[in-house]
Design a protein around this motif. Sequence first.
Motif, PDB file in Angstrom:
ATOM      1  N   ASP A 274     -26.642  -4.583   3.705  1.00 21.30           N
ATOM      2  CA  ASP A 274     -27.376  -3.801   2.697  1.00 21.30           C
ATOM      3  C   ASP A 274     -27.853  -2.480   3.279  1.00 21.30           C
ATOM      4  N   GLU A 275     -28.329  -2.510   4.527  1.00 24.48           N
ATOM      5  CA  GLU A 275     -28.788  -1.287   5.181  1.00 24.48           C
ATOM      6  C   GLU A 275     -27.638  -0.296   5.358  1.00 24.48           C
ATOM      7  N   LEU A 276     -26.476  -0.789   5.772  1.00 26.32           N
ATOM      8  CA  LEU A 276     -25.322   0.087   5.937  1.00 26.32           C
ATOM      9  C   LEU A 276     -24.837   0.619   4.592  1.00 26.32           C
ATOM     10  N   ALA A 277     -24.905  -0.222   3.549  1.00 23.30           N
ATOM     11  CA  ALA A 277     -24.484   0.227   2.217  1.00 23.30           C
ATOM     12  C   ALA A 277     -25.397   1.347   1.704  1.00 23.30           C
TER      13      ALA A 277
ATOM     14  N   ILE B 237     -18.727  13.277   3.353  1.00 20.22           N
ATOM     15  CA  ILE B 237     -17.966  12.734   4.489  1.00 20.22           C
ATOM     16  C   ILE B 237     -17.909  11.219   4.371  1.00 20.22           C
ATOM     17  N   ASN B 238     -16.824  10.646   4.775  1.00 13.75           N
ATOM     18  CA  ASN B 238     -16.638   9.188   4.698  1.00 13.75           C
ATOM     19  C   ASN B 238     -16.712   8.616   6.112  1.00 13.75           C
ATOM     20  N   LEU B 239     -17.781   7.857   6.390  1.00 14.64           N
ATOM     21  CA  LEU B 239     -17.992   7.267   7.714  1.00 14.64           C
ATOM     22  C   LEU B 239     -17.825   5.749   7.657  1.00 14.64           C
ATOM     23  N   THR B 240     -17.336   5.182   8.725  1.00 12.36           N
ATOM     24  CA  THR B 240     -17.214   3.722   8.828  1.00 12.36           C
ATOM     25  C   THR B 240     -18.562   3.113   9.174  1.00 12.36           C
ATOM     26  N   ASP B 241     -18.659   1.785   9.071  1.00 11.10           N
ATOM     27  CA  ASP B 241     -19.907   1.092   9.407  1.00 11.10           C
ATOM     28  C   ASP B 241     -20.310   1.356  10.853  1.00 11.10           C
ATOM     29  N   TYR B 242     -19.350   1.398  11.737  1.00  8.00           N
ATOM     30  CA  TYR B 242     -19.664   1.627  13.152  1.00  8.00           C
ATOM     31  C   TYR B 242     -20.207   3.036  13.360  1.00  8.00           C
TER      32      TYR B 242
ATOM     33  N   THR C 223     -23.981   4.081  14.588  1.00  8.41           N
ATOM     34  CA  THR C 223     -24.179   4.972  15.739  1.00  8.41           C
ATOM     35  C   THR C 223     -25.170   6.076  15.406  1.00  8.41           C
ATOM     36  N   VAL C 224     -25.013   6.681  14.211  1.00  4.29           N
ATOM     37  CA  VAL C 224     -25.934   7.753  13.790  1.00  4.29           C
ATOM     38  C   VAL C 224     -27.345   7.202  13.585  1.00  4.29           C
ATOM     39  N   MET C 225     -27.484   6.008  13.000  1.00  2.00           N
ATOM     40  CA  MET C 225     -28.796   5.427  12.693  1.00  2.00           C
ATOM     41  C   MET C 225     -29.568   5.069  13.962  1.00  2.00           C
TER      42      MET C 225
ATOM     43  N   ILE D  25     -22.940  17.411  23.781  1.00  2.00           N
ATOM     44  CA  ILE D  25     -23.296  16.448  22.729  1.00  2.00           C
ATOM     45  C   ILE D  25     -23.340  15.053  23.331  1.00  2.00           C
ATOM     46  N   ASP D  26     -24.234  14.214  22.784  1.00  2.00           N
ATOM     47  CA  ASP D  26     -24.339  12.822  23.251  1.00  2.00           C
ATOM     48  C   ASP D  26     -22.963  12.133  23.194  1.00  2.00           C
ATOM     49  N   THR D  27     -22.675  11.334  24.234  1.00  2.00           N
ATOM     50  CA  THR D  27     -21.337  10.739  24.371  1.00  2.00           C
ATOM     51  C   THR D  27     -20.978   9.864  23.182  1.00  2.00           C
ATOM     52  N   SER D  28     -21.922   9.047  22.698  1.00  2.00           N
ATOM     53  CA  SER D  28     -21.635   8.148  21.571  1.00  2.00           C
ATOM     54  C   SER D  28     -21.288   8.941  20.320  1.00  2.00           C
ATOM     55  N   LEU D  29     -22.075  10.003  20.052  1.00  2.00           N
ATOM     56  CA  LEU D  29     -21.779  10.830  18.883  1.00  2.00           C
ATOM     57  C   LEU D  29     -20.450  11.559  19.051  1.00  2.00           C
ATOM     58  N   PHE D  30     -20.205  12.080  20.267  1.00  2.00           N
ATOM     59  CA  PHE D  30     -18.981  12.846  20.505  1.00  2.00           C
ATOM     60  C   PHE D  30     -17.732  11.991  20.310  1.00  2.00           C
ATOM     61  N   GLN D  31     -17.780  10.734  20.754  1.00  2.00           N
ATOM     62  CA  GLN D  31     -16.598   9.876  20.683  1.00  2.00           C
ATOM     63  C   GLN D  31     -16.366   9.284  19.304  1.00  2.00           C
ATOM     64  N   THR D  32     -17.412   9.098  18.508  1.00  2.00           N
ATOM     65  CA  THR D  32     -17.263   8.391  17.233  1.00  2.00           C
ATOM     66  C   THR D  32     -17.381   9.288  15.999  1.00  2.00           C
ATOM     67  N   VAL D  33     -18.346  10.236  16.001  1.00  2.72           N
ATOM     68  CA  VAL D  33     -18.680  10.949  14.764  1.00  2.72           C
ATOM     69  C   VAL D  33     -18.127  12.374  14.744  1.00  2.72           C
ATOM     70  N   VAL D  34     -18.212  13.070  15.882  1.00  3.54           N
ATOM     71  CA  VAL D  34     -17.852  14.494  15.898  1.00  3.54           C
ATOM     72  C   VAL D  34     -16.410  14.738  15.455  1.00  3.54           C
ATOM     73  N   PRO D  35     -15.375  13.992  15.956  1.00  2.00           N
ATOM     74  CA  PRO D  35     -14.010  14.255  15.478  1.00  2.00           C
ATOM     75  C   PRO D  35     -13.865  14.141  13.974  1.00  2.00           C
ATOM     76  N   THR D  36     -14.559  13.149  13.370  1.00  2.70           N
ATOM     77  CA  THR D  36     -14.475  12.985  11.909  1.00  2.70           C
ATOM     78  C   THR D  36     -15.115  14.165  11.188  1.00  2.70           C
ATOM     79  N   ILE D  37     -16.251  14.686  11.712  1.00  2.00           N
ATOM     80  CA  ILE D  37     -16.913  15.841  11.089  1.00  2.00           C
ATOM     81  C   ILE D  37     -15.989  17.056  11.109  1.00  2.00           C
ATOM     82  N   LEU D  38     -15.363  17.308  12.265  1.00  3.81           N
ATOM     83  CA  LEU D  38     -14.503  18.489  12.373  1.00  3.81           C
ATOM     84  C   LEU D  38     -13.283  18.376  11.472  1.00  3.81           C
ATOM     85  N   ARG D  39     -12.646  17.188  11.428  1.00  9.39           N
ATOM     86  CA  ARG D  39     -11.465  17.043  10.576  1.00  9.39           C
ATOM     87  C   ARG D  39     -11.817  17.165   9.097  1.00  9.39           C
TER      88      ARG D  39
END
Length: 647
Positions: free
Chosen positions: A39-42, A51-56, A60-62, A108-122
């Motif tokens: 429910d929290e992720l939803a 932007i469309n982000l996965t649960d993971y 990571t952002v939360m 940029i923080d490693t977790s954000l760089f590896q998971t979120v940043v590529p999706t933001i740029l694309r």
Amino acid sequence: MRSLAGVLKEIGTVQQYGLSLFDGTETPKEKQARQFTADELAYARKLTTQINLTDYQLATVMRMEKAQIEDMTSVLTTVVENSLNTTIREGQVNQSIDTMLQIAGYKIDTSLFQTVVPTILRTCVKPNMVIETESTELAKTKARESVEPVIYLQGQNIIRQGERVSANQMQMLRALGLIDENQIDWWLYVGAMGMIVAAIAVLLILLSVFSSESLHDIRKMAVIMMVICITMLLCCISIRSISVFLAPIAISALLITALIGVPEGIAGGLCTSILAAAFVLGAPNPSTSEVTQLLVIGVVDTMAAALFLKTKPYRIKVVLCGLLISVIGFCAMLCVGIMTSSNSSNVKDNALMCIESGILSGIVAVGLQPILEAVFNLATPAKLMELSNPNHPLLRRLLLEASGTYHHSIIVANLAEAAAEKIHANPLLARTGAYFHDVGKMKRPLYFKENQIGDNPHDRTDPYVSAAIVTSHTKDGLSLALKHRLPREIQKIIVEHHGNTPVMYFYHKASQLANGKPVDVNDFRYDGPRPSSKESAIVMLADTVEAAVRSMPDPTPQAIDEKIRKLVQGKVDDGQLNDAPLTLRDIDRICVAFASVLNGAFHERIEYPNVEIPKQQTVLPEEVSIDQLTVKPGKEKQERTEKKHEA
């Protein structure tokens, strides 16, 4: 840039929502371990519309701190703006994003760089310099029209020898019909024929040096050529369909070694390796490194297979040899691949293919071995083990119809096997050949001394007839061997184990009855031929020695040794061993082996005294059951034993 700002704002909103789910007492490690509910992720996903982000990615952002999100926002805004100022061309967006990631990755923080940043740029980055299709096509058309036609006048050279050929020149040559692109490339076939001739030359040279008798044996050469053809067929399928390194080159070495011998296996394996390398060279885009690697692996696998199967090449050893050469091929591929290739991933994949090739070679070789044994009637170890079984129909008949000859053959087999081991011949072939060497005596068993009990039909038979009956048992044995499809090696032992020696007993008898007239000793000789192999010569000597020593009145070790050497020397003097590949040292070792076996068979025994054993008297009740009969003697014996102990 507006799209980027909107996406980063939504990312910040998701981070604030995630922060509200913590009470502020959690440590950083506890925050990272926190698992959010569905429910929290939803709910967090509803906060992001651009932007469309996965649960993971949402989780990571939360878990991030506000400062980390602000740093990411600042860095990405600067990096994207700078990239757009230098222009991002249509078709080069991915290269631009890769460049941005390299710049932003340090801040940029490693977790954000590896998971979120590529999706933001694309999601946000778009090209700001696009191709204007109409103007581009118009420019192409003008350029095409502005090109003046290339004209060659009559007598003008289109191309001269030694010049590079341009596209225009090729087009002109085609237009004039001076190039026949459907023409056969004869040089390709000449080169292929040359490689085949070279491979066959290697095969013939090795055979002539290490196994010259195989060159004169049509059956063995047929086996070698058939195995090479089968191996090459499977190699061609593997190379064209799957991979060069899956080619089961080792099949030829495995099969030929198991069916014929080590020299032939090495020769056939090297020939196949050259042919397989030539096949790769003839491919549309040949690779020199692949040819080198395949040739090296083929040579290594061939040598390993031949050496492993050198002694007792049974079928289970062929399977184990397939596993062994898969490991050796893997190691060889790694070594050669590291030297010739810079791509470690390809080297690893090719090495794994070599493992599969070795296993495939072992499986195919074991499957084909019994088929080729049956088709060519080869004297392989497995076939000889099958023939040496006492339940073989021919040996069974020999036991029932000529039992004396059967037991004589058993002793001869023991002698032959021991001698063959001493001189490094084929012990299994010598033993099996000795089992069958006298099967021809079954036709007239009572005309041979070992099968006679009292009556000797030769006493009332003309010596010429007797000699003809005795010497014909080799021909009769060959007829039975052909009928039962015994291997040719055993057939040779049957007809060669007497050579052309004379039957001296009947020659002497004929001389006594001739009243002084000359008697031709050739009338009393066997038809031959003389032994042409080590095993045939061994069986001849073992047959002679066993019969003579068995008739000795006092077989002491010294007398046996002297008798053996005298008999063997007689065969040498008569020229019976002239065609056999035996040295004087081999003959001496054979005599030693014979003496060792016969001394064990005719060892000295104690002489038992002639004493009568008193009859045991046992009184049984008049009416007794079977159970009582079986128990009573046991009780009496126990009572007698107890009385002895008391005494």
